[in-house]
Design a protein around this motif. Structure first.
Motif, PDB file in Angstrom:
ATOM      1  N   THR A 131       0.858  -1.194   0.000  1.00  0.00           N
ATOM      2  CA  THR A 131       0.000   0.000   0.000  1.00  0.00           C
ATOM      3  C   THR A 131       0.898   1.250   0.000  1.00  0.00           C
ATOM      4  N   PRO A 132       0.422   2.330  -0.617  1.00  0.00           N
ATOM      5  CA  PRO A 132       1.236   3.551  -0.608  1.00  0.00           C
ATOM      6  C   PRO A 132       1.203   4.206   0.764  1.00  0.00           C
ATOM      7  N   THR A 133       2.328   4.833   1.177  1.00  0.00           N
ATOM      8  CA  THR A 133       2.285   5.636   2.403  1.00  0.00           C
ATOM      9  C   THR A 133       1.849   7.057   2.019  1.00  0.00           C
ATOM     10  N   GLU A 134       1.679   7.906   3.035  1.00  0.00           N
ATOM     11  CA  GLU A 134       1.260   9.296   2.775  1.00  0.00           C
ATOM     12  C   GLU A 134       2.283  10.052   1.939  1.00  0.00           C
ATOM     13  N   ARG A 135       3.543   9.575   1.940  1.00  0.00           N
ATOM     14  CA  ARG A 135       4.599  10.300   1.226  1.00  0.00           C
ATOM     15  C   ARG A 135       4.705   9.890  -0.246  1.00  0.00           C
ATOM     16  N   HIS A 136       3.995   8.831  -0.645  1.00  0.00           N
ATOM     17  CA  HIS A 136       4.114   8.323  -2.010  1.00  0.00           C
ATOM     18  C   HIS A 136       3.719   9.396  -3.031  1.00  0.00           C
ATOM     19  N   LEU A 137       4.609   9.692  -3.939  1.00  0.00           N
ATOM     20  CA  LEU A 137       4.388  10.680  -5.014  1.00  0.00           C
ATOM     21  C   LEU A 137       4.085  12.071  -4.459  1.00  0.00           C
ATOM     22  N   ASP A 150      -5.225   8.013   1.229  1.00  0.00           N
ATOM     23  CA  ASP A 150      -6.045   8.131   2.433  1.00  0.00           C
ATOM     24  C   ASP A 150      -5.182   7.782   3.656  1.00  0.00           C
ATOM     25  N   PRO A 151      -4.942   8.759   4.581  1.00  0.00           N
ATOM     26  CA  PRO A 151      -4.049   8.482   5.716  1.00  0.00           C
ATOM     27  C   PRO A 151      -4.593   7.392   6.640  1.00  0.00           C
ATOM     28  N   ASP A 152      -5.873   7.056   6.501  1.00  0.00           N
ATOM     29  CA  ASP A 152      -6.486   6.046   7.372  1.00  0.00           C
ATOM     30  C   ASP A 152      -6.357   4.631   6.787  1.00  0.00           C
ATOM     31  N   LYS A 153      -5.700   4.539   5.631  1.00  0.00           N
ATOM     32  CA  LYS A 153      -5.674   3.274   4.889  1.00  0.00           C
ATOM     33  C   LYS A 153      -5.052   2.122   5.688  1.00  0.00           C
ATOM     34  N   ASP A 154      -3.929   2.443   6.388  1.00  0.00           N
ATOM     35  CA  ASP A 154      -3.225   1.417   7.157  1.00  0.00           C
ATOM     36  C   ASP A 154      -4.119   0.807   8.219  1.00  0.00           C
ATOM     37  N   ARG A 155      -4.849   1.698   8.915  1.00  0.00           N
ATOM     38  CA  ARG A 155      -5.723   1.226   9.980  1.00  0.00           C
ATOM     39  C   ARG A 155      -6.821   0.330   9.390  1.00  0.00           C
ATOM     40  N   THR A 214       9.214  11.149  -4.713  1.00  0.00           N
ATOM     41  CA  THR A 214       9.342  10.078  -3.729  1.00  0.00           C
ATOM     42  C   THR A 214       8.426   8.897  -4.067  1.00  0.00           C
ATOM     43  N   ALA A 215       9.014   7.707  -4.055  1.00  0.00           N
ATOM     44  CA  ALA A 215       8.204   6.475  -4.042  1.00  0.00           C
ATOM     45  C   ALA A 215       8.235   6.002  -2.599  1.00  0.00           C
ATOM     46  N   SER A 216       7.096   5.710  -2.004  1.00  0.00           N
ATOM     47  CA  SER A 216       7.073   5.291  -0.602  1.00  0.00           C
ATOM     48  C   SER A 216       5.903   4.332  -0.383  1.00  0.00           C
ATOM     49  N   VAL A 217       6.241   3.083  -0.124  1.00  0.00           N
ATOM     50  CA  VAL A 217       5.187   2.076   0.060  1.00  0.00           C
ATOM     51  C   VAL A 217       5.463   1.219   1.282  1.00  0.00           C
ATOM     52  N   ASP A 218       4.396   0.659   1.768  1.00  0.00           N
ATOM     53  CA  ASP A 218       4.447  -0.251   2.890  1.00  0.00           C
ATOM     54  C   ASP A 218       4.259  -1.669   2.328  1.00  0.00           C
ATOM     55  N   VAL A 219       5.229  -2.545   2.587  1.00  0.00           N
ATOM     56  CA  VAL A 219       5.129  -3.930   2.103  1.00  0.00           C
ATOM     57  C   VAL A 219       4.928  -4.820   3.331  1.00  0.00           C
ATOM     58  N   SER A 220       3.751  -5.399   3.474  1.00  0.00           N
ATOM     59  CA  SER A 220       3.451  -6.231   4.638  1.00  0.00           C
ATOM     60  C   SER A 220       3.234  -7.674   4.210  1.00  0.00           C
TER      61      SER A 220
END
Ligand SMILES: C[S@@+](CC[C@H](N)C(=O)[O-])C[C@H]1O[C@@H](n2cnc3c(N)ncnc32)[C@H](O)[C@@H]1O
Length: 226
Positions: A131-137, A150-155, A214-220
């Motif tokens: 999923t993208p983090t808030e900093r992506h692009l 959406d900053p709430d995406k992780d939750r 910036t490319a910024s993603v969360d890989v879980s």
């Protein structure tokens, strides 16, 4: 639900083909880890099939299944790799695969149906979610009126998977991409912003030869509970 358009797929394929998301593909392969020979990996919302093709290519006896709701995506993914089969289906209506039939499931910037993923994953199989983090692009969002992450995406992701999956791995992949105006145009054309604005934007043509983005993603990485 029709998913991405042919123009979005073309832009995404050009951007991925230039290698800008290479570090994300490498992180996806790391998260999936090794899987047994002859096994299958599914990608949900596969789009071009870029991430699936890269993991299948690295494991000579494996096969991939690329699933997408969009016809242009399914057509493109059918040609992405000789050991990748393409399926046109809506993930929310169930995954057209047998129980415990795949050793890995990838879901990169795409919707996920946790209950169905748990059903098709073999015991011990891994579910890799990007999923993208808030900093992506981030550098492009305001100047080009792009759709915000959406900053709430992780939750919400954690809530969707809680109870069914446990997270066993996590990596934030963040780096700067030196993008030409053409590459910035592809970024706009391949994402949700393409739905609500013209990509023929004078602000893109006026950009310098290189814009650092910036490319910024969360890989879980998840495994199914018991
Ligand atoms: C942002 S794109 C990401 C594509 C690919 N994973 C990548 O990163 O290159 C999201 C993809 O999910 C697909 N998609 C959207 N809703 C879907 C659904 N309900 N079932 C299957 N695929 C879906 C879209 O058609 C699109 O190809």
């Amino acid at each position: 639900m029709t998913g991405d358009t042919a123009d979005m797929l073309d832009a995404r394929a050009a951007f991925q083909g230039a290698g800008h998301f290479g570090p994300i593909a490498e992180a996806v392969a790391r998260a999936l880890g090794s899987f047994s020979p002859d096994s299958a990996v599914l990608e949900i919302g596969a789009g071009t099939g870029y991430y699936l093709a890269s993991v299948i290519d690295a494991s000579p006896d494996s096969v991939g299944v690329a699933l997408d709701v969009a016809k242009p995506a399914a057509r493109r993914a059918a040609r992405v790799h000789p050991r990748v089969a393409s399926v046109l289906a809506d993930a929310w209506r169930g995954l057209p695969l047998r129980d415990s039939s795949v050793e890995g499931v990838l879901c990169v910037f795409a919707p996920r149906n946790a209950a169905e993923v748990a059903r098709v994953l073999a015991p011990g199989g891994r579910f890799v979610v990007v999923t993208p983090t808030e900093r992506h692009l981030g550098e492009l969002i305001e100047p080009l009126d792009m759709v915000r992450v959406d900053p709430d995406k992780d939750r919400r992701l954690a809530e969707q998977l809680a109870g069914t999956f446990s997270r066993v791995g996590h990596e934030v992949v963040e780096y700067s991409m030196p993008l030409s105006p053409d590459a910035v145009g592809q970024v706009v054309a391949m994402g949700p912003s393409a739905f609500h604005r013209s990509t023929d934007d004078p602000r893109i043509a006026a950009l310098p030869a290189i814009t650092p983005v910036t490319a910024s993603v969360d890989v879980s990485t998840y495994v199914a509970n018991g």
